[in-house]
Scaffold this motif. Structure first.
Motif, PDB file in Angstrom:
ATOM      1  N   GLU A 179       0.828  -1.219   0.000  1.00 34.48           N
ATOM      2  CA  GLU A 179       0.000   0.000   0.000  1.00 34.48           C
ATOM      3  C   GLU A 179       0.857   1.262   0.000  1.00 34.48           C
ATOM      4  OE1 GLU A 179      -4.124  -1.384   2.213  1.00 34.48           O
ATOM      5  OE2 GLU A 179      -2.757  -0.057   3.259  1.00 34.48           O
ATOM      6  N   TYR A 180       1.903   1.228   0.799  1.00 32.27           N
ATOM      7  CA  TYR A 180       2.757   2.414   0.862  1.00 32.27           C
ATOM      8  C   TYR A 180       3.496   2.616  -0.466  1.00 32.27           C
ATOM      9  CZ  TYR A 180       6.212   5.817   2.462  1.00 32.27           C
ATOM     10  OH  TYR A 180       6.987   6.937   2.581  1.00 32.27           O
ATOM     11  N   GLY A 181       3.933   1.503  -1.061  1.00 29.88           N
ATOM     12  CA  GLY A 181       4.592   1.584  -2.370  1.00 29.88           C
ATOM     13  C   GLY A 181       3.688   2.276  -3.382  1.00 29.88           C
ATOM     14  N   GLU A 182       2.427   1.885  -3.357  1.00 28.33           N
ATOM     15  CA  GLU A 182       1.423   2.444  -4.264  1.00 28.33           C
ATOM     16  C   GLU A 182       1.245   3.950  -3.990  1.00 28.33           C
ATOM     17  OE1 GLU A 182       0.461   0.034  -6.295  1.00 28.33           O
ATOM     18  OE2 GLU A 182      -0.796   1.498  -7.339  1.00 28.33           O
ATOM     19  N   ALA A 183       1.065   4.269  -2.714  1.00 26.58           N
ATOM     20  CA  ALA A 183       0.758   5.662  -2.330  1.00 26.58           C
ATOM     21  C   ALA A 183       1.943   6.584  -2.591  1.00 26.58           C
ATOM     22  CB  ALA A 183       0.360   5.713  -0.859  1.00 26.58           C
ATOM     23  N   LEU A 184       3.140   6.148  -2.199  1.00 24.79           N
ATOM     24  CA  LEU A 184       4.323   6.991  -2.429  1.00 24.79           C
ATOM     25  C   LEU A 184       4.576   7.102  -3.929  1.00 24.79           C
ATOM     26  CD1 LEU A 184       6.695   8.607  -1.243  1.00 24.79           C
ATOM     27  CD2 LEU A 184       8.006   6.488  -1.131  1.00 24.79           C
ATOM     28  N   GLY A 185       4.348   5.981  -4.633  1.00 24.38           N
ATOM     29  CA  GLY A 185       4.534   5.966  -6.090  1.00 24.38           C
ATOM     30  C   GLY A 185       3.702   7.046  -6.771  1.00 24.38           C
ATOM     31  N   SER A 186       2.514   7.314  -6.229  1.00 21.66           N
ATOM     32  CA  SER A 186       1.631   8.299  -6.866  1.00 21.66           C
ATOM     33  C   SER A 186       2.152   9.726  -6.690  1.00 21.66           C
ATOM     34  CB  SER A 186       0.214   8.180  -6.296  1.00 21.66           C
ATOM     35  OG  SER A 186       0.193   8.713  -4.985  1.00 21.66           O
ATOM     36  N   LYS A 187       3.081   9.924  -5.774  1.00 19.52           N
ATOM     37  CA  LYS A 187       3.643  11.271  -5.559  1.00 19.52           C
ATOM     38  C   LYS A 187       4.928  11.488  -6.360  1.00 19.52           C
ATOM     39  CE  LYS A 187       0.787  11.889  -2.041  1.00 19.52           C
ATOM     40  NZ  LYS A 187      -0.509  12.508  -2.363  1.00 19.52           N
ATOM     41  N   LEU A 188       5.538  10.414  -6.837  1.00 20.76           N
ATOM     42  CA  LEU A 188       6.884  10.516  -7.426  1.00 20.76           C
ATOM     43  C   LEU A 188       6.874  11.166  -8.806  1.00 20.76           C
ATOM     44  CD1 LEU A 188       8.174   6.949  -6.464  1.00 20.76           C
ATOM     45  CD2 LEU A 188       8.865   9.131  -5.441  1.00 20.76           C
ATOM     46  N   PRO A 189       7.970  11.829  -9.160  1.00 18.32           N
ATOM     47  CA  PRO A 189       8.092  12.354 -10.516  1.00 18.32           C
ATOM     48  C   PRO A 189       7.921  11.220 -11.529  1.00 18.32           C
ATOM     49  CG  PRO A 189       9.918  13.128  -9.142  1.00 18.32           C
ATOM     50  CD  PRO A 189       9.152  12.118  -8.334  1.00 18.32           C
ATOM     51  N   SER A 190       7.335  11.541 -12.683  1.00 15.92           N
ATOM     52  CA  SER A 190       6.979  10.474 -13.624  1.00 15.92           C
ATOM     53  C   SER A 190       8.231   9.702 -14.057  1.00 15.92           C
ATOM     54  CB  SER A 190       6.234  11.046 -14.823  1.00 15.92           C
ATOM     55  OG  SER A 190       7.157  11.458 -15.773  1.00 15.92           O
ATOM     56  N   GLY A 191       8.062   8.404 -14.174  1.00 17.15           N
ATOM     57  CA  GLY A 191       9.179   7.542 -14.581  1.00 17.15           C
ATOM     58  C   GLY A 191       9.879   6.897 -13.411  1.00 17.15           C
ATOM     59  N   LEU A 192       9.817   7.542 -12.246  1.00 20.75           N
ATOM     60  CA  LEU A 192      10.435   6.939 -11.053  1.00 20.75           C
ATOM     61  C   LEU A 192       9.368   6.069 -10.387  1.00 20.75           C
ATOM     62  CD1 LEU A 192      12.437   9.913  -9.499  1.00 20.75           C
ATOM     63  CD2 LEU A 192      13.340   7.915 -10.670  1.00 20.75           C
ATOM     64  N   ASN A 193       9.485   4.771 -10.550  1.00 20.82           N
ATOM     65  CA  ASN A 193       8.377   3.917 -10.115  1.00 20.82           C
ATOM     66  C   ASN A 193       8.797   2.642  -9.397  1.00 20.82           C
ATOM     67  OD1 ASN A 193       9.471   2.785 -12.332  1.00 20.82           O
ATOM     68  ND2 ASN A 193       7.598   2.652 -13.529  1.00 20.82           N
ATOM     69  N   LYS A 194      10.066   2.504  -9.093  1.00 20.87           N
ATOM     70  CA  LYS A 194      10.476   1.310  -8.341  1.00 20.87           C
ATOM     71  C   LYS A 194      11.172   1.753  -7.057  1.00 20.87           C
ATOM     72  CE  LYS A 194       8.861  -1.592 -11.260  1.00 20.87           C
ATOM     73  NZ  LYS A 194       7.425  -1.697 -11.001  1.00 20.87           N
ATOM     74  N   ILE A 195      10.562   1.393  -5.943  1.00 20.07           N
ATOM     75  CA  ILE A 195      10.995   1.907  -4.635  1.00 20.07           C
ATOM     76  C   ILE A 195      11.619   0.786  -3.808  1.00 20.07           C
ATOM     77  CG2 ILE A 195      10.256   3.141  -2.557  1.00 20.07           C
ATOM     78  CD1 ILE A 195       7.644   3.851  -4.142  1.00 20.07           C
ATOM     79  N   TYR A 196      12.855   0.975  -3.436  1.00 17.01           N
ATOM     80  CA  TYR A 196      13.567   0.001  -2.605  1.00 17.01           C
ATOM     81  C   TYR A 196      13.617   0.593  -1.195  1.00 17.01           C
ATOM     82  CZ  TYR A 196      17.068  -3.724  -1.966  1.00 17.01           C
ATOM     83  OH  TYR A 196      17.743  -4.857  -1.578  1.00 17.01           O
ATOM     84  N   PHE A 197      12.807   0.023  -0.280  1.00 19.22           N
ATOM     85  CA  PHE A 197      12.694   0.595   1.066  1.00 19.22           C
ATOM     86  C   PHE A 197      13.883   0.216   1.945  1.00 19.22           C
ATOM     87  CE2 PHE A 197       8.122   0.376  -0.142  1.00 19.22           C
ATOM     88  CZ  PHE A 197       7.875   1.740  -0.105  1.00 19.22           C
TER      89      PHE A 197
END
Ligand SMILES: Cc1ncc(COP(=O)(O)O)c(C=O)c1O
Length: 443
Positions: free
Chosen positions: A83-101
């Motif tokens: 869920e957090y990946g999804e939510a934070l992803g929606s705030k990121l600049p376009s193209g940045l979409n893979k989050i390594y926590f």
């Protein structure tokens, strides 16, 4: 009881000071065991973006711990992580979409150094491994991150352990490293990157890392218009990845979700930390583009990295709760106006003869101190000017974040002011009042 080295078993970060025991935090204030109140004018180290003691966050931590407190990042995922990946992803600049926590800012910088390297390694360019950074930067204290950090004092004791990463001068217009003036300088401080790349050999460089707004080492350094775009243009020309270190400037601190957005620059890798969890739990991230990660997958490999506490379910639950709080209170949007007000009020402090510069963006601001306003001569380090300001402010119930040594590796004094983004206008007035009182007492 006095909490001071060498009493007890705690190895304190400062061996020469008495630590007040903090009992409780509420909003922008901290209260010690004796009932003394501190206005947290820097949110720790610009961490506490949503303020202290926000009850809902506490509940979310408990809820997640009640469900599951830990799973290993190579074995399971959880709803909180997804869920957090999804939510934070929606705030990121376009193209940045893979989050390594991850857990801390230095960790996320280490991950960025390694990811850039592995990306080129898997792309048939294994000689690209060096990352260019800037002098007067701060990227962390672990050895890889410290190799990038451009703070002379932090590097000095560890020099033999550091990696040979090249540095370029910062866009420090107040003391231009090229003794030029913007805009007639033609952004020499950006152009110098190209010269460095050519001299070092473009085929050896994997990435450039910059703090879009310079933080802990130089104090809220806002680059001139066109600077970041120019750096990105040069990186593109030489096939070098652009890493934005938004550990301090990200998560709404400057009035946009990420500081790069002020200049319409989209990095290839972005690192976050601090404000992601508002300090409630260790949490950071290294974020990159899906197509770069695809490259690893197509090669039949993984990112050869990881920590016991990466992809932590509780950390992600906290991140999610903080993000919701941001949206509910419109903290990023309101930061713009509050930041303008704070800077306007800070400008008043120029009447003190030792205030050389006042700068910042949003609620990431700083005051640079000088011995002489006209010549910009810094105080000699032995006068410990910053320490005197910070100690006196502390006595007056105001917490500031100090920085020294940025003028020439030894001298240079500044304090950062970066209160929680929930701060109200009347509380900004209170903060300014405490600063003025402190400055008056300094004489
Ligand atoms: C821009 C930046 N990068 C990285 C770091 C390192 O983060 P941490 O102290 O969480 O390791 C910091 C910390 O101040 C920072 O300001």
């Amino acid at each position: 009881m006095e909490y001071k080295y060498p009493r007890g078993n705690v190895f304190y970060r400062k061996l020469d000071r008495v630590y007040p025991l903090i009992h409780r935090g509420e909003g922008i204030y901290l209260y010690d065991e004796k009932g003394k109140r501190y206005l947290d004018g820097s949110g720790g180290a610009l961490v506490v973006n949503i303020g202290h003691g926000q009850g809902d966050i506490f509940q979310k931590i408990l809820d997640q711990m009640g469900q599951v407190g830990y799973v290993h990042g190579t074995q399971f995922t959880t709803k909180s992580i997804e869920e957090y990946g999804e939510a934070l992803g929606s705030k990121l600049p376009s193209g940045l979409n893979k989050i390594y926590f991850l857990s801390g800012g230095s960790e996320s910088v280490e991950a960025a150094i390694k990811f850039a390297r592995q990306y080129f390694y898997e792309s048939g360019e294994p000689q690209r491994w060096r990352v260019v950074s800037r002098w007067n930067s701060y990227h962390g204290n672990t050895l890889g991150a410290l190799s990038l950090t451009g703070r002379a004092g932090a590097r000095r004791p560890y020099l033999p352990l550091l990696l040979p990463f090249p540095h370029i001068p910062p866009p420090y217009c107040y003391r231009c490293p090229f003794e030029m003036v913007y805009p007639s300088c033609g952004l020499e401080c950006a152009k110098v990157l190209e010269k460095l790349i050519q001299m070092e050999g473009p085929e050896t460089i994997s990435a450039l890392i910059v703090e879009p707004v310079g933080g802990a080492t130089i104090g809220a350094l806002v680059p001139p218009e066109g600077y970041l775009q120019k750096l990105q243009e040069i990186c593109k020309r030489y096939g070098i990845l652009f890493i934005a270190d938004e550990v301090m400037s990200g998560m709404g601190r400057t009035g946009k979700w990420f500081a790069v957005e002020h200049w319409n620059v989209t990095p290839d890798i972005m690192v976050l930390g601090k404000g992601m969890s508002g300090g409630y739990f260790p949490l950071s991230a290294m974020i990159t583009r899906g197509e770069f990660v695809d490259r690893l997958q197509k090669k039949g490999t993984n990112f050869v990295h990881g920590h016991t506490f990466s992809h932590h379910p509780v950390a992600c639950a906290v991140g999610m709760a903080v993000l919701k709080f941001f949206d509910e209170k419109r903290l990023v949007e309101t930061c713009v106006e509050k930041g303008r007000y704070l800077l306007r009020r800070l400008e008043e402090l120029r009447e003190f003869p030792f205030v050389g510069d006042v700068r910042g963006k949003g609620l990431m601001t700083a005051i640079e101190f000088v011995k002489d306003q006209k010549t910009k001569e810094p105080f000699p380090r032995r006068e410990r000017f910053t320490e005197r300001v910070v100690d006196l402010a502390f006595e007056n119930g105001l917490v500031l974040y100090p920085g020294t040594g940025f003028v020439d590796g030894v001298n240079g004094d500044m304090v950062m002011i970066g209160p929680p983004l929930i701060i109200e206008e009347n509380q900004i007035d209170e903060l300014i009042g405490l600063l003025k009182k402190t400055f008056l007492e300094l004489g």
